[in-house]
Design a protein around this motif. Structure first.
Motif, PDB file in Angstrom:
ATOM      1  N   PHE A  24      21.145  26.599  -9.722  1.00  0.00           N
ATOM      2  CA  PHE A  24      20.687  26.663  -8.334  1.00  0.00           C
ATOM      3  C   PHE A  24      21.655  27.529  -7.530  1.00  0.00           C
ATOM      4  CE2 PHE A  24      18.766  24.401  -4.620  1.00  0.00           C
ATOM      5  CZ  PHE A  24      19.712  24.684  -3.645  1.00  0.00           C
ATOM      6  N   SER A  25      21.122  28.359  -6.652  1.00  0.00           N
ATOM      7  CA  SER A  25      21.983  29.145  -5.774  1.00  0.00           C
ATOM      8  C   SER A  25      21.288  29.371  -4.437  1.00  0.00           C
ATOM      9  CB  SER A  25      22.337  30.488  -6.410  1.00  0.00           C
ATOM     10  OG  SER A  25      21.177  31.273  -6.604  1.00  0.00           O
ATOM     11  N   GLY A  26      22.082  29.647  -3.421  1.00  0.00           N
ATOM     12  CA  GLY A  26      21.527  30.052  -2.146  1.00  0.00           C
ATOM     13  C   GLY A  26      21.740  29.097  -0.996  1.00  0.00           C
ATOM     14  N   ARG A  27      21.864  27.800  -1.292  1.00  0.00           N
ATOM     15  CA  ARG A  27      22.087  26.817  -0.228  1.00  0.00           C
ATOM     16  C   ARG A  27      22.924  25.674  -0.776  1.00  0.00           C
ATOM     17  NH1 ARG A  27      16.590  26.344   3.513  1.00  0.00           N
ATOM     18  NH2 ARG A  27      16.561  28.520   4.155  1.00  0.00           N
ATOM     19  N   ALA A  28      23.136  24.667   0.078  1.00  0.00           N
ATOM     20  CA  ALA A  28      23.959  23.532  -0.349  1.00  0.00           C
ATOM     21  C   ALA A  28      23.232  22.720  -1.402  1.00  0.00           C
ATOM     22  CB  ALA A  28      24.283  22.658   0.852  1.00  0.00           C
ATOM     23  N   PHE A  29      23.670  22.845  -2.620  1.00  0.00           N
ATOM     24  CA  PHE A  29      23.006  22.214  -3.754  1.00  0.00           C
ATOM     25  C   PHE A  29      22.929  20.708  -3.603  1.00  0.00           C
ATOM     26  CE2 PHE A  29      21.368  21.777  -7.845  1.00  0.00           C
ATOM     27  CZ  PHE A  29      22.133  20.946  -8.635  1.00  0.00           C
ATOM     28  N   ASN A  30      23.983  20.092  -3.051  1.00  0.00           N
ATOM     29  CA  ASN A  30      24.012  18.631  -2.992  1.00  0.00           C
ATOM     30  C   ASN A  30      23.103  18.064  -1.907  1.00  0.00           C
ATOM     31  OD1 ASN A  30      25.462  19.277  -0.745  1.00  0.00           O
ATOM     32  ND2 ASN A  30      27.378  18.352  -1.408  1.00  0.00           N
ATOM     33  N   ARG A  31      22.316  18.909  -1.274  1.00  0.00           N
ATOM     34  CA  ARG A  31      21.319  18.436  -0.311  1.00  0.00           C
ATOM     35  C   ARG A  31      19.908  18.462  -0.893  1.00  0.00           C
ATOM     36  NH1 ARG A  31      23.052  20.737   5.660  1.00  0.00           N
ATOM     37  NH2 ARG A  31      25.152  19.859   5.675  1.00  0.00           N
ATOM     38  N   TYR A  32      19.808  18.790  -2.187  1.00  0.00           N
ATOM     39  CA  TYR A  32      18.500  18.912  -2.812  1.00  0.00           C
ATOM     40  C   TYR A  32      18.371  18.007  -4.032  1.00  0.00           C
ATOM     41  CZ  TYR A  32      17.503  22.961   0.058  1.00  0.00           C
ATOM     42  OH  TYR A  32      17.268  23.794   1.120  1.00  0.00           O
ATOM     43  N   ALA A  33      17.238  17.348  -4.112  1.00  0.00           N
ATOM     44  CA  ALA A  33      16.845  16.716  -5.360  1.00  0.00           C
ATOM     45  C   ALA A  33      16.233  17.801  -6.247  1.00  0.00           C
ATOM     46  CB  ALA A  33      15.816  15.616  -5.096  1.00  0.00           C
ATOM     47  N   VAL A  34      16.296  17.590  -7.542  1.00  0.00           N
ATOM     48  CA  VAL A  34      15.763  18.586  -8.481  1.00  0.00           C
ATOM     49  C   VAL A  34      14.873  17.893  -9.505  1.00  0.00           C
ATOM     50  CG1 VAL A  34      16.342  20.298 -10.238  1.00  0.00           C
ATOM     51  CG2 VAL A  34      17.737  20.105  -8.173  1.00  0.00           C
ATOM     52  N   GLY A  35      13.771  18.544  -9.795  1.00  0.00           N
ATOM     53  CA  GLY A  35      12.862  18.017 -10.795  1.00  0.00           C
ATOM     54  C   GLY A  35      12.549  19.034 -11.860  1.00  0.00           C
ATOM     55  N   TRP A  36      12.088  18.522 -12.990  1.00  0.00           N
ATOM     56  CA  TRP A  36      11.572  19.366 -14.062  1.00  0.00           C
ATOM     57  C   TRP A  36      10.080  19.083 -14.219  1.00  0.00           C
ATOM     58  CZ3 TRP A  36      14.009  23.208 -16.656  1.00  0.00           C
ATOM     59  CH2 TRP A  36      15.409  23.247 -16.628  1.00  0.00           C
ATOM     60  N   PHE A  37       9.321  20.151 -14.333  1.00  0.00           N
ATOM     61  CA  PHE A  37       7.891  20.068 -14.581  1.00  0.00           C
ATOM     62  C   PHE A  37       7.577  20.942 -15.783  1.00  0.00           C
ATOM     63  CE2 PHE A  37       6.169  18.001 -10.740  1.00  0.00           C
ATOM     64  CZ  PHE A  37       7.315  17.948  -9.972  1.00  0.00           C
ATOM     65  N   ARG A  38       6.466  20.676 -16.427  1.00  0.00           N
ATOM     66  CA  ARG A  38       6.054  21.533 -17.547  1.00  0.00           C
ATOM     67  C   ARG A  38       4.565  21.808 -17.459  1.00  0.00           C
ATOM     68  NH1 ARG A  38       6.997  17.004 -22.325  1.00  0.00           N
ATOM     69  NH2 ARG A  38       5.159  15.703 -21.856  1.00  0.00           N
ATOM     70  N   GLN A  39       4.199  22.943 -18.029  1.00  0.00           N
ATOM     71  CA  GLN A  39       2.793  23.340 -18.020  1.00  0.00           C
ATOM     72  C   GLN A  39       2.403  23.864 -19.380  1.00  0.00           C
ATOM     73  OE1 GLN A  39       1.715  26.051 -14.866  1.00  0.00           O
ATOM     74  NE2 GLN A  39      -0.432  25.455 -15.028  1.00  0.00           N
ATOM     75  N   ALA A  40       1.475  23.178 -20.001  1.00  0.00           N
ATOM     76  CA  ALA A  40       0.948  23.601 -21.294  1.00  0.00           C
ATOM     77  C   ALA A  40      -0.244  24.521 -21.051  1.00  0.00           C
ATOM     78  CB  ALA A  40       0.528  22.390 -22.109  1.00  0.00           C
ATOM     79  N   PRO A  41      -0.585  25.366 -22.013  1.00  0.00           N
ATOM     80  CA  PRO A  41      -1.729  26.280 -21.841  1.00  0.00           C
ATOM     81  C   PRO A  41      -3.006  25.512 -21.505  1.00  0.00           C
ATOM     82  CG  PRO A  41      -0.456  26.902 -23.755  1.00  0.00           C
ATOM     83  CD  PRO A  41       0.105  25.599 -23.288  1.00  0.00           C
TER      84      PRO A  41
END
Length: 124
Positions: A24-41
């Motif tokens: 992650f870059s560009g802003r204060a990382f510790n102010r954001y939650a982060v998720g993982w998503f996936r997409q199958a064909p």
């Protein structure tokens, strides 16, 4: 401007392990939650796992709960997804995303920024 860059995808066999990273870059990382998503064909993008801003709470979908682990290192502004005992159904493009809130993290509409994704393929 926030940027998210995923890495670590590849081709593995069923039962193998693989680790993904999201920088992650560009802003204060510790102010954001982060998720993982996936997409199958041919399928919609689905929630995999999420972690709150401090790392004190994690969430995951039922199909991966016993196999995948999400973690974060705020000093390195990086979120990790460790995937164990992988299955062919885990195949897809994995995207990380950042949300400026700590609720509703299973809902992709809650996320403000997305990475381009990394391909994960699990052969049987």
């Amino acid at each position: 401007q926030v940027q998210l860059v995923e890495s670590g995808g590849g081709l593995v066999q069923a039962g193998d392990s693989l680790g993904l990273s999201c920088v992650f870059s560009g802003r204060a990382f510790n102010r954001y939650a982060v998720g993982w998503f996936r997409q199958a064909p041919g399928k919609e993008r689905e929630f995999v796992a999420a972690i709150n801003w401090s790392g004190s709470r994690t969430y995951s979908t039922d199909s991966v709960e016993a196999r995948f682990t999400i973690s974060r290192d705020n000093a390195k502004t990086t979120v990790y997804l460790q995937m164990n005992n992988m299955k062919p159904d885990d195949t897809g493009v994995y995207h990380c995303a950042a949300a400026g809130r700590d609720y509703g993290l299973g809902d992709r509409s809650q996320y403000d920024y997305w990475g381009q994704g990394t391909q994960v393929t699990v052969s049987s």
